[in-house]
Structures are given as C-alpha cells and as structure tokens.
Design a protein around this motif. Structure first.
Motif, PDB file in Angstrom:
ATOM      1  N   PRO A  27      19.877  54.312  50.544  1.00 15.48           N
ATOM      2  CA  PRO A  27      18.797  55.043  51.218  1.00 15.48           C
ATOM      3  C   PRO A  27      17.812  55.711  50.252  1.00 15.48           C
ATOM      4  O   PRO A  27      16.632  55.866  50.581  1.00 15.48           O
ATOM      5  N   ASP A  28      18.294  56.079  49.073  1.00 18.84           N
ATOM      6  CA  ASP A  28      17.389  56.668  48.076  1.00 18.84           C
ATOM      7  C   ASP A  28      16.457  55.626  47.469  1.00 18.84           C
ATOM      8  O   ASP A  28      15.463  55.978  46.842  1.00 18.84           O
ATOM      9  N   ASP A  30      14.966  52.983  49.285  1.00 25.01           N
ATOM     10  CA  ASP A  30      14.600  52.273  50.513  1.00 25.01           C
ATOM     11  C   ASP A  30      13.591  51.158  50.263  1.00 25.01           C
ATOM     12  O   ASP A  30      13.481  50.229  51.049  1.00 25.01           O
ATOM     13  N   GLY A  31      12.874  51.228  49.149  1.00 28.81           N
ATOM     14  CA  GLY A  31      11.934  50.165  48.806  1.00 28.81           C
ATOM     15  C   GLY A  31      12.613  48.816  48.672  1.00 28.81           C
ATOM     16  O   GLY A  31      11.993  47.778  48.929  1.00 28.81           O
ATOM     17  N   LEU A  32      13.905  48.818  48.309  1.00 24.27           N
ATOM     18  CA  LEU A  32      14.639  47.548  48.186  1.00 24.27           C
ATOM     19  C   LEU A  32      14.795  46.856  49.542  1.00 24.27           C
ATOM     20  O   LEU A  32      14.780  45.631  49.615  1.00 24.27           O
ATOM     21  N   ARG A  33      14.934  47.643  50.594  1.00 25.83           N
ATOM     22  CA  ARG A  33      15.012  47.056  51.943  1.00 25.83           C
ATOM     23  C   ARG A  33      13.703  46.358  52.266  1.00 25.83           C
ATOM     24  O   ARG A  33      13.692  45.241  52.798  1.00 25.83           O
ATOM     25  N   PHE A  34      12.596  46.996  51.927  1.00 27.85           N
ATOM     26  CA  PHE A  34      11.287  46.394  52.204  1.00 27.85           C
ATOM     27  C   PHE A  34      11.002  45.209  51.285  1.00 27.85           C
ATOM     28  O   PHE A  34      10.323  44.272  51.683  1.00 27.85           O
ATOM     29  N   LEU A  35      11.565  45.241  50.070  1.00 24.57           N
ATOM     30  CA  LEU A  35      11.450  44.082  49.185  1.00 24.57           C
ATOM     31  C   LEU A  35      12.204  42.898  49.786  1.00 24.57           C
ATOM     32  O   LEU A  35      11.667  41.783  49.846  1.00 24.57           O
ATOM     33  N   LEU A  89      25.431  49.040  52.881  1.00 24.72           N
ATOM     34  CA  LEU A  89      24.351  49.076  53.872  1.00 24.72           C
ATOM     35  C   LEU A  89      24.720  50.006  55.020  1.00 24.72           C
ATOM     36  O   LEU A  89      25.873  50.061  55.445  1.00 24.72           O
ATOM     37  N   PRO A  90      23.736  50.734  55.550  1.00 26.50           N
ATOM     38  CA  PRO A  90      24.028  51.580  56.717  1.00 26.50           C
ATOM     39  C   PRO A  90      24.352  50.718  57.941  1.00 26.50           C
ATOM     40  O   PRO A  90      23.981  49.538  57.999  1.00 26.50           O
ATOM     41  N   ASP A  91      25.032  51.303  58.897  1.00 24.87           N
ATOM     42  CA  ASP A  91      25.455  50.553  60.090  1.00 24.87           C
ATOM     43  C   ASP A  91      24.288  49.885  60.805  1.00 24.87           C
ATOM     44  O   ASP A  91      24.424  48.793  61.327  1.00 24.87           O
TER      45      ASP A  91
END
Length: 180
Positions: A27-28, A30-35, A89-91
């Motif tokens: 979560p710190d 979060d840019g990786l999720r968008f990548l 990963l979060p749920d």
C-alpha cells in the motif's frame, strides 16, 4: 517477422513487469498497482491491435496462430494467478482460486483437444469462436476491475467464469464434430 507477430511478442514481454509490480506491491507503493494495471491495459490493447493488423494487412501466419494465443494466455494467467497467490496483496486485490481453476482447466482442455485432433488428423487448425473471444475478453476485464478495486469486480468474475465454462463446452462439441 510481421508487425502483428512482433506485437504478440511485446505482449509476452509485458508479463514479467506485471508480475514484478504485483510481487513488490505494498500500500505504501501503490504506484506499482497502477504500473501493473497500465502494463496489462497495454497488453489488452495490443491483443486487439495485432489481430486487426494481421487481418487488414494480410499478416496472418502459422506463427501468429501460435504466438497470439500463447501471448494471451501468458498475459491473463500470470496476472490472474499473481492476484491469487501473492500474499502481500490486500483482500480486495485478490482473485478467487476457483476462478483461476476454471480458466486453467478450460485452457488445458483446449490444448489437450488440439493435440488429440493433431494426433488423429496430422494437422491442427486453431480458430477461436466468438464465444471463446467473449470468454477471453471477460477474463481480461476481470483484471483491471480487481486492480482498480471496483465493486463490480465480483459480478464480472462470475460472468467471466460462466462465459469460460460455456466456451469450454462449445469447444468440446466442435472438437467432437471435427473428429466425427
């Protein structure tokens, strides 16, 4: 090598970036999720683009009939499985294992069926059905919805699962007719 095949290879090369983005997600960061989302969307668009180029520019080839589905499966399955098994990963970013089991089972069935047809007929002819394309689109749609945390992700998973099962049944029927 044709442009359409190069685009399929690009789709394969996106896979490690997507998986790495999900593996190192926090979560710190979060840019990786968008990548991961951006790379996956590039893969989705390139899937449509390579098919369009192959058809409109006469670049359909035997290599392309192999590369395109391999690229699709690597892109989809690696992302689906990553969103199921990566514990960090979060749920809300997790895809149920049962969905992956349905997708993998269908793909294993298709590969096995193709090998059986090749064994008995000495040739293979891969022709995706409209239902199969919808199932693949549904599977692809699940991933951005999950990565964005949209509330419609779970209904989309159920719809994609139903399309995947229906396409598996369809392909079994076609295979039986071909072997007829």
């Amino acid at each position: 090598m044709s442009l359409a095949n190069k685009i399929s290879i690009l789709r394969i090369l996106l896979v490690p970036g997507i998986v790495a983005s999900l593996v190192y997600y926090h979560p710190d960061r979060d840019g990786l999720r968008f990548l991961a989302l951006g790379l996956f969307v590039v893969g989705m668009v390139s899937d449509a683009l390579d098919g369009f180029i192959a058809r409109t520019h006469g670049q359909q080839s035997q290599l392309g009939t192999l590369l395109d589905p391999i690229a699709d499966k690597l892109l989809i399955l690696s992302t689906l499985i990553s969103c199921s098994v990566i514990h960090g990963l979060p749920d809300w970013m997790r895809i149920p294992a049962w969905f992956n089991l349905i997708v993998i089972s269908r793909d294993a069935l298709l590969v096995t069926g193709t090998m059986v047809i090749f064994f008995f007929q000495g040739r293979w002819h891969v022709r995706p059905s409209l239902l199969g394309k919808w199932a693949t689109f549904g599977q692809m749609l699940v991933i951005p919805m999950v990565l964005l945390g949209l509330p419609t992700a779970l209904p989309t998973i159920f719809l994609a699962a139903a399309l995947t099962v229906a396409s598996a049944i369809h392909y079994v029927r076609v295979g039986i007719r071909v072997l007829g």
